[in-house]
Write a protein that holds these residues in place. Structure first.
Motif, PDB file in Angstrom:
ATOM      1  N   ASP A   1      -2.606   1.825   6.969  1.00  0.00           N
ATOM      2  CA  ASP A   1      -3.742   2.023   6.068  1.00  0.00           C
ATOM      3  C   ASP A   1      -4.238   3.466   6.116  1.00  0.00           C
ATOM      4  O   ASP A   1      -4.667   4.017   5.095  1.00  0.00           O
ATOM      5  N   GLN A   2      -4.185   4.087   7.276  1.00  0.00           N
ATOM      6  CA  GLN A   2      -4.621   5.481   7.394  1.00  0.00           C
ATOM      7  C   GLN A   2      -3.630   6.414   6.703  1.00  0.00           C
ATOM      8  O   GLN A   2      -4.019   7.406   6.088  1.00  0.00           O
TER       9      GLN A   2
ATOM     10  N   SER B   1       2.138  15.098   0.242  1.00  0.00           N
ATOM     11  CA  SER B   1       2.842  13.936   0.775  1.00  0.00           C
ATOM     12  C   SER B   1       2.451  13.706   2.222  1.00  0.00           C
ATOM     13  O   SER B   1       2.041  14.621   2.926  1.00  0.00           O
TER      14      SER B   1
ATOM     15  N   HIS C   1      -2.590   9.759   1.603  1.00  0.00           N
ATOM     16  CA  HIS C   1      -1.953   9.957   0.288  1.00  0.00           C
ATOM     17  C   HIS C   1      -2.984  10.077  -0.826  1.00  0.00           C
ATOM     18  O   HIS C   1      -2.751  10.778  -1.808  1.00  0.00           O
ATOM     19  N   ARG C   2      -4.099   9.373  -0.685  1.00  0.00           N
ATOM     20  CA  ARG C   2      -5.111   9.358  -1.742  1.00  0.00           C
ATOM     21  C   ARG C   2      -6.039  10.574  -1.710  1.00  0.00           C
ATOM     22  O   ARG C   2      -6.802  10.786  -2.648  1.00  0.00           O
ATOM     23  N   LEU C   3      -5.996  11.369  -0.642  1.00  0.00           N
ATOM     24  CA  LEU C   3      -6.878  12.529  -0.557  1.00  0.00           C
ATOM     25  C   LEU C   3      -6.405  13.629  -1.508  1.00  0.00           C
ATOM     26  O   LEU C   3      -5.228  13.990  -1.506  1.00  0.00           O
ATOM     27  N   PRO C   4      -7.301  14.160  -2.323  1.00  0.00           N
ATOM     28  CA  PRO C   4      -6.918  15.271  -3.210  1.00  0.00           C
ATOM     29  C   PRO C   4      -6.446  16.463  -2.373  1.00  0.00           C
ATOM     30  O   PRO C   4      -7.090  16.833  -1.392  1.00  0.00           O
TER      31      PRO C   4
ATOM     32  N   ALA D   1      -1.803   5.588   4.115  1.00  0.00           N
ATOM     33  CA  ALA D   1      -2.076   5.394   2.690  1.00  0.00           C
ATOM     34  C   ALA D   1      -3.335   6.146   2.273  1.00  0.00           C
ATOM     35  O   ALA D   1      -3.376   6.739   1.184  1.00  0.00           O
ATOM     36  N   ALA D   2      -4.348   6.162   3.127  1.00  0.00           N
ATOM     37  CA  ALA D   2      -5.587   6.890   2.825  1.00  0.00           C
ATOM     38  C   ALA D   2      -5.316   8.390   2.719  1.00  0.00           C
ATOM     39  O   ALA D   2      -5.902   9.074   1.871  1.00  0.00           O
TER      40      ALA D   2
END
Length: 111
Positions: free
Chosen positions: A57-58, A70, A63-66, A60-61
């Motif tokens: 989950d971390q 990668s 990946h979502r940060l602007p 994946a988090a």
């Protein structure tokens, strides 16, 4: 018996124009530790499960940060605590214990 520790090695590539403080935001995620930095855009991290969150989950988090280009899993292992009582050391039926490698047949017991 203590549980195994889930350990992930992660390579993170940041955009050249990534906002300042992005590394700090990544390191603020639970279970994330900085192992090495290469230049301004590459990080080597260790990510582990915590009681409140899973390592996946971390990642994946991240990946979502602007500004994160990668976050790639480059290593994964479960580090189980040593528990000698859980190892079966009886000679194996296939060789009668005559193997050159004395630990070749050590395996977790079925109990």
């Amino acid at each position: 018996m203590a549980e195994a520790t889930n350990i992930c090695g992660v390579a993170v590539y940041l955009a050249p124009d990534a906002a300042g403080g992005l590394t700090d935001r990544i390191l603020a995620l639970p279970g994330v530790e900085l192992e090495a930095v290469s230049g301004e855009n590459r990080l080597a991290l260790t990510v582990v499960d915590t009681p409140a969150s899973l390592a996946i989950d971390q990642i994946a988090a991240m990946h979502r940060l602007p500004g994160v280009v990668s976050a790639s899993l480059i290593f994964h292992a479960f580090d189980a605590p040593d528990d000698e009582s859980a190892i079966e050391t009886e000679p194996a039926a296939c060789c009668g214990g005559l193997c050159q490698n004395s630990g070749a047949h050590a395996r977790p017991s079925a109990i």
